[in-house]
Design an enzyme around this catalytic site. Sequence first.
Site, PDB file in Angstrom:
ATOM      1  N   LYS A   1       0.838  -1.203   0.000  1.00  0.00           N
ATOM      2  CA  LYS A   1       0.000   0.000   0.000  1.00  0.00           C
ATOM      3  C   LYS A   1       0.871   1.251   0.000  1.00  0.00           C
ATOM      4  CE  LYS A   1      -1.828   2.830   2.871  1.00  0.00           C
ATOM      5  NZ  LYS A   1      -1.903   4.018   2.010  1.00  0.00           N
TER       6      LYS A   1
ATOM      7  N   GLY B   1       6.261   5.039   8.786  1.00  0.00           N
ATOM      8  CA  GLY B   1       5.497   6.277   8.804  1.00  0.00           C
ATOM      9  C   GLY B   1       5.616   6.933  10.165  1.00  0.00           C
TER      10      GLY B   1
ATOM     11  N   GLU C   1       9.039   1.168  11.252  1.00  0.00           N
ATOM     12  CA  GLU C   1      10.101   2.153  11.023  1.00  0.00           C
ATOM     13  C   GLU C   1       9.440   3.507  11.187  1.00  0.00           C
ATOM     14  OE1 GLU C   1      13.132   1.428  10.766  1.00  0.00           O
ATOM     15  OE2 GLU C   1      13.246  -0.579   9.909  1.00  0.00           O
TER      16      GLU C   1
ATOM     17  N   CYS D   1      13.402  10.253   7.761  1.00  0.00           N
ATOM     18  CA  CYS D   1      13.383   9.841   9.175  1.00  0.00           C
ATOM     19  C   CYS D   1      14.790   9.828   9.762  1.00  0.00           C
ATOM     20  CB  CYS D   1      12.692   8.496   9.327  1.00  0.00           C
ATOM     21  SG  CYS D   1      13.189   7.295   8.107  1.00  0.00           S
TER      22      CYS D   1
ATOM     23  N   GLU E   1      10.105  15.977  15.848  1.00  0.00           N
ATOM     24  CA  GLU E   1      10.535  15.680  14.480  1.00  0.00           C
ATOM     25  C   GLU E   1       9.947  16.744  13.564  1.00  0.00           C
ATOM     26  OE1 GLU E   1       8.948  12.136  12.442  1.00  0.00           O
ATOM     27  OE2 GLU E   1      10.991  11.807  11.724  1.00  0.00           O
TER      28      GLU E   1
HETATM   29  P1  NAD Z   1       1.347   8.383   8.332  1.00  0.00           P
HETATM   30  O1  NAD Z   1       1.946   7.590   9.426  1.00  0.00           O
HETATM   31  O2  NAD Z   1      -0.005   8.978   8.519  1.00  0.00           O
HETATM   32  O3  NAD Z   1       1.242   7.479   6.998  1.00  0.00           O
HETATM   33  C1  NAD Z   1       2.176   6.478   6.637  1.00  0.00           C
HETATM   34  C2  NAD Z   1       1.438   5.376   5.898  1.00  0.00           C
HETATM   35  O4  NAD Z   1       0.505   4.769   6.783  1.00  0.00           O
HETATM   36  C3  NAD Z   1       0.622   5.849   4.694  1.00  0.00           C
HETATM   37  O5  NAD Z   1       0.660   4.883   3.681  1.00  0.00           O
HETATM   38  C4  NAD Z   1      -0.787   5.941   5.276  1.00  0.00           C
HETATM   39  O6  NAD Z   1      -1.785   5.795   4.298  1.00  0.00           O
HETATM   40  C5  NAD Z   1      -0.795   4.766   6.227  1.00  0.00           C
HETATM   41  N1  NAD Z   1      -1.773   4.874   7.314  1.00  0.00           N
HETATM   42  C6  NAD Z   1      -2.307   6.006   7.846  1.00  0.00           C
HETATM   43  N2  NAD Z   1      -3.191   5.693   8.813  1.00  0.00           N
HETATM   44  C7  NAD Z   1      -3.208   4.349   8.912  1.00  0.00           C
HETATM   45  C8  NAD Z   1      -3.908   3.429   9.739  1.00  0.00           C
HETATM   46  N3  NAD Z   1      -4.765   3.839  10.674  1.00  0.00           N
HETATM   47  N4  NAD Z   1      -3.673   2.109   9.576  1.00  0.00           N
HETATM   48  C9  NAD Z   1      -2.807   1.673   8.665  1.00  0.00           C
HETATM   49  N5  NAD Z   1      -2.124   2.496   7.830  1.00  0.00           N
HETATM   50  C10 NAD Z   1      -2.307   3.818   7.962  1.00  0.00           C
HETATM   51  O7  NAD Z   1       2.363   9.479   7.949  1.00  0.00           O
HETATM   52  P2  NAD Z   1       2.066  10.795   7.077  1.00  0.00           P
HETATM   53  O8  NAD Z   1       0.728  11.387   7.315  1.00  0.00           O
HETATM   54  O9  NAD Z   1       2.386  10.423   5.693  1.00  0.00           O
HETATM   55  O10 NAD Z   1       3.141  11.751   7.706  1.00  0.00           O
HETATM   56  C11 NAD Z   1       2.925  12.331   8.996  1.00  0.00           C
HETATM   57  C12 NAD Z   1       4.222  12.427   9.752  1.00  0.00           C
HETATM   58  O11 NAD Z   1       4.807  11.137   9.891  1.00  0.00           O
HETATM   59  C13 NAD Z   1       5.293  13.213   9.048  1.00  0.00           C
HETATM   60  O12 NAD Z   1       5.161  14.570   9.249  1.00  0.00           O
HETATM   61  C14 NAD Z   1       6.543  12.652   9.671  1.00  0.00           C
HETATM   62  O13 NAD Z   1       6.788  13.253  10.913  1.00  0.00           O
HETATM   63  C15 NAD Z   1       6.196  11.217   9.883  1.00  0.00           C
HETATM   64  N6  NAD Z   1       6.723  10.352   8.823  1.00  0.00           N
HETATM   65  C16 NAD Z   1       7.749   9.530   9.093  1.00  0.00           C
HETATM   66  C17 NAD Z   1       8.256   8.722   8.096  1.00  0.00           C
HETATM   67  C18 NAD Z   1       9.390   7.794   8.316  1.00  0.00           C
HETATM   68  O14 NAD Z   1      10.017   7.355   7.375  1.00  0.00           O
HETATM   69  N7  NAD Z   1       9.701   7.438   9.548  1.00  0.00           N
HETATM   70  C19 NAD Z   1       7.706   8.761   6.829  1.00  0.00           C
HETATM   71  C20 NAD Z   1       6.620   9.602   6.565  1.00  0.00           C
HETATM   72  C21 NAD Z   1       6.128  10.362   7.587  1.00  0.00           C
END
Ligand code: NAD
Length: 394
Positions: free
Chosen positions: A96, A149, A171, A205, A297
């Site tokens: 996904k 994420g 991660e 990250c 962050e």
């Molecule tokens: P997020 O955690 O919301 O999304 C990451 C992934 O998880 C996406 O594919 C999203 O569709 C999915 N997701 C969201 N809600 C979910 C749920 N309830 N169950 C399963 N999957 C779900 O991250 P974001 O909104 O893209 O970014 C928000 C913040 O997260 C950023 O500002 C940053 O601080 C952090 N981030 C960290 C990384 C990393 O590599 N560690 C990457 C992206 C974002």
Amino acid sequence: MDAHIDELAGLEVRNAGHTWSNARWEAGNVRDVLNYYSAAPERLFGRQIPVAGGIDLTIHEPLGVVGIIVPWNFPMPIAGWGFGPALAAGNTVGLKPAELTPLTAIRLGELALEAGVPEGVLTVIPGKGTVVGQRFVTHPLVRKVCFTGSTEVGKQVMAGCAEQVKRVTLELGGKSANVVFADADLDQAAAAAPYAVFDNAGQDCCARSRILVERSAYDQFLSLLEPAVKDLRVVDPADESSEMGPLISARQKQSVTDLVDATTVAFTGSAPEGDGFWVPPTVVLTDSPQERIWREEVFGPVVAVMAFDDEAEAVTLANDTEYGLSGSIYTRDLGRGLRVSRRIAAGNLSVNSHASVRYWTPFGGYKQSGLGRELGPDAPNAFTEEKNIFISDE
Ligand code: NAD
């Protein structure tokens, strides 16, 4: 993959605003990960353990279906770090992509079919996290979720997986420190520091978003850092010479500028005016570990710099965070480099370097930066169950 590097990179330049050099590296990284794990099926070794009364052996069996949830910051590599070893270990994969960046994942799925991967083995399912991602968590046939994420959503995924005792790799976020000692090659440290945090516009990250500088070298380091930051080429990522592009979205820009507005900026680099979610590379000086910019962050091109007096204080400050993903130590004293590396509670440390990720070495976080490891020689094992078989010789 190799024949499609430029095509995939071009999609990422347009979809995510990545620079060409980053996007080509990212597509090449997926190719290299697949190449590396292509030899894993022959190397999924079990063990033969001496026992009385027979023979004992262990085998690694695939889990079944693995769900991989990918964020928008590095759509290609993070997908590949999951599906490469998962497929090599004999699993099928549901992938996904993030809502904002589905294009390269969809193309990777098509290329897999063209390359002869049977239909249903690697299935790309774009959609909302709360729908598709959540279904990976709740569907009993998905035996493992690999999530990259935010820490907030990662905790929900982990809690959801607990319902079925589902395997999970996380991660998550980071607030990594770049520790510069006075005995370091300061020119090298200052030249590297902008790339350690502003790469991918700080949406990384592993970004070293805190720089700790030994007080006796603080002024000199800053005088070297300022021109290095100002020299960064922040232009349209479609321009081949661009070193930093815009942020992914208006929302991300808002969250970054909110943090910047709450602090005092020392100096910035440049950024274009007009269309695009531009934030210039920004340097903040602080002496308060309680400041939000020091603790949270940012996920944008902002770095906070703080002075320290000795090695013990540097380690204490570096560890004063709920995160523990990566970090750098600049020093000419390699004994100290090793000692400080061992004392910083983070999964990926580099001495005199800002590189964090090599596909053939393990990657992952301490504390709230994650759970489990990706990449490296052991990654396929994380997509297997280890079975023990005893055969009696009676
Ligand atoms: P997020 O955690 O919301 O999304 C990451 C992934 O998880 C996406 O594919 C999203 O569709 C999915 N997701 C969201 N809600 C979910 C749920 N309830 N169950 C399963 N999957 C779900 O991250 P974001 O909104 O893209 O970014 C928000 C913040 O997260 C950023 O500002 C940053 O601080 C952090 N981030 C960290 C990384 C990393 O590599 N560690 C990457 C992206 C974002």
